[in-house]
Design an enzyme around this catalytic site. Structure first.
Site, PDB file in Angstrom:
ATOM      1  N   GLY A  13       0.815  -1.214   0.000  1.00 57.19           N
ATOM      2  CA  GLY A  13       0.000   0.000   0.000  1.00 57.19           C
ATOM      3  C   GLY A  13       0.847   1.262   0.000  1.00 57.19           C
ATOM      4  N   ASP A  14       0.186   2.406  -0.183  1.00 57.04           N
ATOM      5  CA  ASP A  14       0.829   3.726  -0.160  1.00 57.04           C
ATOM      6  C   ASP A  14       1.921   3.888  -1.213  1.00 57.04           C
ATOM      7  OD1 ASP A  14      -0.801   4.353   2.017  1.00 57.04           O
ATOM      8  OD2 ASP A  14       0.659   3.552   3.433  1.00 57.04           O
ATOM      9  N   LYS A  17      -0.546   5.406  -5.588  1.00 58.03           N
ATOM     10  CA  LYS A  17      -1.608   5.100  -6.572  1.00 58.03           C
ATOM     11  C   LYS A  17      -2.470   6.321  -6.846  1.00 58.03           C
ATOM     12  CE  LYS A  17      -3.128   2.032  -3.651  1.00 58.03           C
ATOM     13  NZ  LYS A  17      -2.094   1.968  -2.632  1.00 58.03           N
ATOM     14  N   GLY A  41      -5.908   5.580   2.081  1.00 53.16           N
ATOM     15  CA  GLY A  41      -5.638   7.016   2.184  1.00 53.16           C
ATOM     16  C   GLY A  41      -4.833   7.403   0.966  1.00 53.16           C
ATOM     17  N   HIS A  42      -5.422   8.177   0.067  1.00 55.67           N
ATOM     18  CA  HIS A  42      -4.757   8.538  -1.180  1.00 55.67           C
ATOM     19  C   HIS A  42      -4.570  10.055  -1.225  1.00 55.67           C
ATOM     20  CE1 HIS A  42      -6.790   4.660  -2.849  1.00 55.67           C
ATOM     21  NE2 HIS A  42      -5.810   4.395  -2.027  1.00 55.67           N
ATOM     22  N   ARG A 145     -22.630 -14.181   5.078  1.00 54.66           N
ATOM     23  CA  ARG A 145     -23.997 -13.872   4.590  1.00 54.66           C
ATOM     24  C   ARG A 145     -24.865 -13.193   5.637  1.00 54.66           C
ATOM     25  NH1 ARG A 145     -24.250 -19.874   2.474  1.00 54.66           N
ATOM     26  NH2 ARG A 145     -23.109 -20.004   4.412  1.00 54.66           N
ATOM     27  N   GLN A 226      -5.043  -0.280  -1.085  1.00 56.99           N
ATOM     28  CA  GLN A 226      -4.039  -1.142  -0.464  1.00 56.99           C
ATOM     29  C   GLN A 226      -3.008  -1.584  -1.527  1.00 56.99           C
ATOM     30  OE1 GLN A 226      -7.661  -2.088   0.553  1.00 56.99           O
ATOM     31  NE2 GLN A 226      -7.124  -0.324   1.770  1.00 56.99           N
ATOM     32  N   GLY A 304      -1.990   8.219  10.558  1.00 59.63           N
ATOM     33  CA  GLY A 304      -0.884   9.072  11.001  1.00 59.63           C
ATOM     34  C   GLY A 304       0.307   8.274  11.513  1.00 59.63           C
ATOM     35  N   ARG A 305       0.230   6.929  11.431  1.00 61.71           N
ATOM     36  CA  ARG A 305       1.337   6.114  11.945  1.00 61.71           C
ATOM     37  C   ARG A 305       2.574   6.246  11.055  1.00 61.71           C
ATOM     38  NH1 ARG A 305      -1.292   0.295  12.090  1.00 61.71           N
ATOM     39  NH2 ARG A 305      -2.384   1.187  10.313  1.00 61.71           N
ATOM     40  N   ARG A 307       5.408   4.996   8.834  1.00 66.39           N
ATOM     41  CA  ARG A 307       5.525   3.790   8.006  1.00 66.39           C
ATOM     42  C   ARG A 307       6.890   3.139   8.221  1.00 66.39           C
ATOM     43  NH1 ARG A 307       3.287   7.203   2.882  1.00 66.39           N
ATOM     44  NH2 ARG A 307       1.080   7.072   3.343  1.00 66.39           N
ATOM     45  N   GLY A 419       8.092  13.194  -8.177  1.00 61.42           N
ATOM     46  CA  GLY A 419       7.667  14.172  -7.174  1.00 61.42           C
ATOM     47  C   GLY A 419       6.185  13.983  -6.896  1.00 61.42           C
TER      48      GLY A 419
HETATM   49  P1  GDP Z   1      -1.536   5.641  -2.156  1.00 59.51           P
HETATM   50  O1  GDP Z   1      -2.249   5.135  -0.946  1.00 59.51           O
HETATM   51  O2  GDP Z   1      -0.900   4.552  -2.963  1.00 59.51           O
HETATM   52  O3  GDP Z   1      -2.390   6.543  -3.002  1.00 59.51           O
HETATM   53  O4  GDP Z   1      -0.318   6.515  -1.624  1.00 59.51           O
HETATM   54  P2  GDP Z   1      -0.408   7.626  -0.470  1.00 59.51           P
HETATM   55  O5  GDP Z   1      -1.050   8.815  -1.036  1.00 59.51           O
HETATM   56  O6  GDP Z   1      -0.940   7.061   0.784  1.00 59.51           O
HETATM   57  O7  GDP Z   1       1.131   7.862  -0.204  1.00 59.51           O
HETATM   58  C1  GDP Z   1       1.995   8.310  -1.206  1.00 59.51           C
HETATM   59  C2  GDP Z   1       2.609   9.638  -0.756  1.00 59.51           C
HETATM   60  O8  GDP Z   1       3.740   9.934  -1.556  1.00 59.51           O
HETATM   61  C3  GDP Z   1       1.675  10.820  -0.914  1.00 59.51           C
HETATM   62  O9  GDP Z   1       1.945  11.742   0.110  1.00 59.51           O
HETATM   63  C4  GDP Z   1       2.062  11.411  -2.262  1.00 59.51           C
HETATM   64  O10 GDP Z   1       1.819  12.813  -2.339  1.00 59.51           O
HETATM   65  C5  GDP Z   1       3.537  11.148  -2.280  1.00 59.51           C
HETATM   66  N1  GDP Z   1       4.119  10.891  -3.593  1.00 59.51           N
HETATM   67  C6  GDP Z   1       3.585  10.221  -4.660  1.00 59.51           C
HETATM   68  N2  GDP Z   1       4.490  10.130  -5.657  1.00 59.51           N
HETATM   69  C7  GDP Z   1       5.609  10.753  -5.210  1.00 59.51           C
HETATM   70  C8  GDP Z   1       6.919  10.962  -5.785  1.00 59.51           C
HETATM   71  O11 GDP Z   1       7.229  10.546  -6.886  1.00 59.51           O
HETATM   72  N3  GDP Z   1       7.822  11.646  -5.006  1.00 59.51           N
HETATM   73  C9  GDP Z   1       7.526  12.099  -3.765  1.00 59.51           C
HETATM   74  N4  GDP Z   1       8.467  12.742  -3.086  1.00 59.51           N
HETATM   75  N5  GDP Z   1       6.313  11.910  -3.201  1.00 59.51           N
HETATM   76  C10 GDP Z   1       5.392  11.232  -3.915  1.00 59.51           C
HETATM   77  P1  IMO Z   2      -3.821   2.588   0.629  1.00 55.26           P
HETATM   78  O1  IMO Z   2      -4.966   2.416  -0.318  1.00 55.26           O
HETATM   79  C1  IMO Z   2      -1.194   0.946   3.675  1.00 55.26           C
HETATM   80  C2  IMO Z   2      -2.922  -2.098   6.326  1.00 55.26           C
HETATM   81  C3  IMO Z   2      -3.068  -1.742   7.788  1.00 55.26           C
HETATM   82  C4  IMO Z   2      -2.857  -3.126   8.403  1.00 55.26           C
HETATM   83  C5  IMO Z   2      -3.546  -4.052   7.408  1.00 55.26           C
HETATM   84  C6  IMO Z   2      -4.972  -4.436   7.800  1.00 55.26           C
HETATM   85  O2  IMO Z   2      -3.645   3.956   1.162  1.00 55.26           O
HETATM   86  O3  IMO Z   2      -2.576   2.024   0.017  1.00 55.26           O
HETATM   87  P2  IMO Z   2      -7.262  -3.085   7.788  1.00 55.26           P
HETATM   88  O4  IMO Z   2      -7.679  -1.852   8.505  1.00 55.26           O
HETATM   89  O5  IMO Z   2      -7.353  -2.983   6.313  1.00 55.26           O
HETATM   90  O6  IMO Z   2      -7.943  -4.316   8.316  1.00 55.26           O
HETATM   91  O7  IMO Z   2      -5.707  -3.270   8.171  1.00 55.26           O
HETATM   92  O8  IMO Z   2      -3.566  -3.347   6.175  1.00 55.26           O
HETATM   93  N1  IMO Z   2      -3.553  -1.153   5.378  1.00 55.26           N
HETATM   94  C7  IMO Z   2      -2.892  -0.286   4.614  1.00 55.26           C
HETATM   95  N2  IMO Z   2      -1.568   0.016   4.586  1.00 55.26           N
HETATM   96  N3  IMO Z   2      -2.051   1.544   2.827  1.00 55.26           N
HETATM   97  C8  IMO Z   2      -3.361   1.229   2.830  1.00 55.26           C
HETATM   98  O9  IMO Z   2      -4.223   1.691   1.906  1.00 55.26           O
HETATM   99  C9  IMO Z   2      -3.848   0.308   3.788  1.00 55.26           C
HETATM  100  N4  IMO Z   2      -5.065  -0.182   4.105  1.00 55.26           N
HETATM  101  C10 IMO Z   2      -4.878  -1.088   5.051  1.00 55.26           C
HETATM  102  O10 IMO Z   2      -2.095  -0.824   8.204  1.00 55.26           O
HETATM  103  O11 IMO Z   2      -1.493  -3.450   8.406  1.00 55.26           O
HETATM  104 MG    MG Z   3      -2.242   5.415   1.112  1.00 56.35          MG
END
Ligand code: GDP
Ligand code: IMO
Ligand code: MG
Length: 437
Positions: A13-14, A17, A41-42, A145, A226, A304-305, A307, A419
């Protein structure tokens, strides 16, 4: 001609995307979430403005694009309404361009209470580190169900009856198994009906809608939440989320046929992060971890944890490319690696006991513990790549690093993110360049 693509994460995740969906959806017609819930969280960064989304697809900044939640998503109606309202306060109006599948299973307060109670139970030795959003319990209800689905709310007498039954069941569990506070049936019923009135007009048969639109050559993006290593079947079980975040989720979570997908993009950081507990073979704990955490702003968007940080793991990516049948790869956060003296990439695993190379993906928690990652070390580039938009402009060492990943994984790298801003991106693929137009 089919014009539908999938964008999904292939780590934990994160991966970034949201940024990529925002970039590629400028001229698309629909962006569809197919699994997960508001555990996601996107973050989008456009014109210095930050927009954070949890449940609503990452296309909201393009006002002509319609956002869709498929049947595979689990939804808390009160949280959905709150997200719509908070976007409205930022000048983003979504209420007339959001569509909800009629068979979405709902998340209620008792799911959230149970999620928290399990995670905070001191006797629980294998805490997952969930987001406490009630995701696991809501999917449990779906499989057993017992779920209340959004279309059940049209019949308020029926909803009253099944909610009463579920509240009774959960209150028994909360009280007797977890010695925790129970929930109030009446409050849940009333709050849900108020929220339902606000979203009722959005409900549709999403499967029919999308299949028809694909047949009419509309541009559709399926947005994963995720990452594939958090997939309930293919991830690092049991330290996973409770949905299919890999490719299968698109089909089951929308009712769109497999032949209707043209292209699948896997998104990976140039390093690795993970929030919550579970295996992470390339995790690092030294000053480098602190540096990457700070430079990459690696703090969870939902909770807010901080990573956890590690080096890129090509052993795992190879498997994720396979299970997702990826067409291309997107590497994000290239700029975070700028100015490092050296960069490591894990290319294989050795078994701790035999010192032999491991060929298959570990399937048990015990087998994950027996892994030693083996790294290839790359020379860093002593320059900034921030905001670069063409491959040729990248420092030669950065080009070498990307070319190595591409040939090791035997997949084309179609996008590179340099970026957090929308246009800080190198678009390599001709198909994607055309898709954006
Ligand atoms: P997602 O859950 O996959 O949509 O990713 P998140 O948004 O949770 O986390 C990605 C973080 O990295 C966000 O704060 C984005 O603004 C940031 N981000 C995405 N692409 C880049 C990149 O190429 N460079 C930097 N420095 N930050 C990026
Ligand atoms: P995005 O879409 C990162 C993680 C949680 C935990 C596990 C199970 O932003 O990439 P849950 O609440 O889903 O039962 O938790 O999955 N987790 C994520 N980690 N990005 C996410 O979403 C996540 N959604 C769930 O931290 O380890
Ligand atoms: Mg995220």
């Amino acid at each position: 001609m089919i014009n539908s693509i999938v964008i999904l994460g292939i780590q934990w995740g994160d991966e970034g995307k949201g940024k990529i969906v925002d970039l590629l959806s400028e001229n698309s017609n629909y962006v569809v979430r197919y699994q997960g819930g508001n555990n996601a969280g996107h973050t989008l960064l456009v014109n210095k403005k930050k927009t954070v989304l949890h449940l609503i697809p990452s296309c909201v900044l393009h006002k002509d694009v319609i956002a869709v939640l498929g049947n595979g998503v689990v939804v808390s109606l009160t949280d959905l309404v709150n997200e719509i309202v908070s976007l409205k306060k930022k000048g983003i109006f979504i209420q007339n361009r959001l569509i909800l599948s009629s068979s979405i299973p709902l998340i209620f307060e008792y799911h959230i209470k149970l999620d928290k109670a399990r995670e905070c139970n001191l006797l629980n030795k294998s805490v997952i580190g969930t987001t406490h959003k009630g995701i696991g319990p809501a999917y449990e209800d779906k499989i057993s169900r017992r779920a209340i689905r959004i279309n059940d709310l049209y019949y308020s007498d029926y909803f009253y009856k099944i909610l009463k039954k579920n509240v009774k069941y959960y209150n028994f569990t909360l009280k007797n198994l977890y010695q925790t506070k129970t929930v109030d049936f009446k409050k849940i019923f009333n709050k849900t009906m108020i929220a339902f009135k606000k979203v009722k007009h959005m409900i549709q048969d999403v499967s029919c809608l999308l299949n028809n639109k694909i047949d009419k050559n509309k541009k559709i993006i399926f947005e994963g939440a995720q990452g594939s290593l958090l997939d309930i079947d293919h991830g690092t079980y049991p330290y996973v989320s409770s949905s299919n975040s890999s490719i299968g989720g698109v089909i089951t979570g929308t009712g769109v046929g497999i032949k209707k997908i043209k292209y699948i993009l896997g998104v990976s950081k140039t390093y690795c992060t993970r929030v919550g507990n579970g295996p992470f073979p390339t995790e690092i704990f030294d000053d480098m971890s602190k540096y990457l955490c700070k430079k990459g702003k690696e703090f969870g968007t939902t909770t807010g944890r901080k990573r956890r940080i590690g080096w890129l793991d090509l052993f795992l990516l190879k498997k994720m490319i396979l299970i997702n049948s990826l067409s291309g790869l997107c590497l994000t956060k290239m700029d975070v690696l700028d100015f490092l003296p050296e960069i490591k990439i894990c290319i294989k695993y050795l078994d701790k006991n035999s010192n032999q190379e491991i060929s298959s993906y570990p399937m048990t928690i015990q087998s994950w513990k027996n892994i030693i990652p083996v790294y290839k070390i790359f020379k860093g580039w002593n320059k900034s790549t921030r905001g670069i938009t063409s491959f040729a402009e990248l420092p030669i060492e950065a080009q070498h690093y990307i070319n190595y990943i591409q040939s090791f994984l035997n997949i084309s790298i179609d996008l590179i993110s340099t970026g957090p801003n929308r246009h800080e991106t190198i678009i390599i693929s001709k198909f994607l360049k055309k898709f954006i137009k």
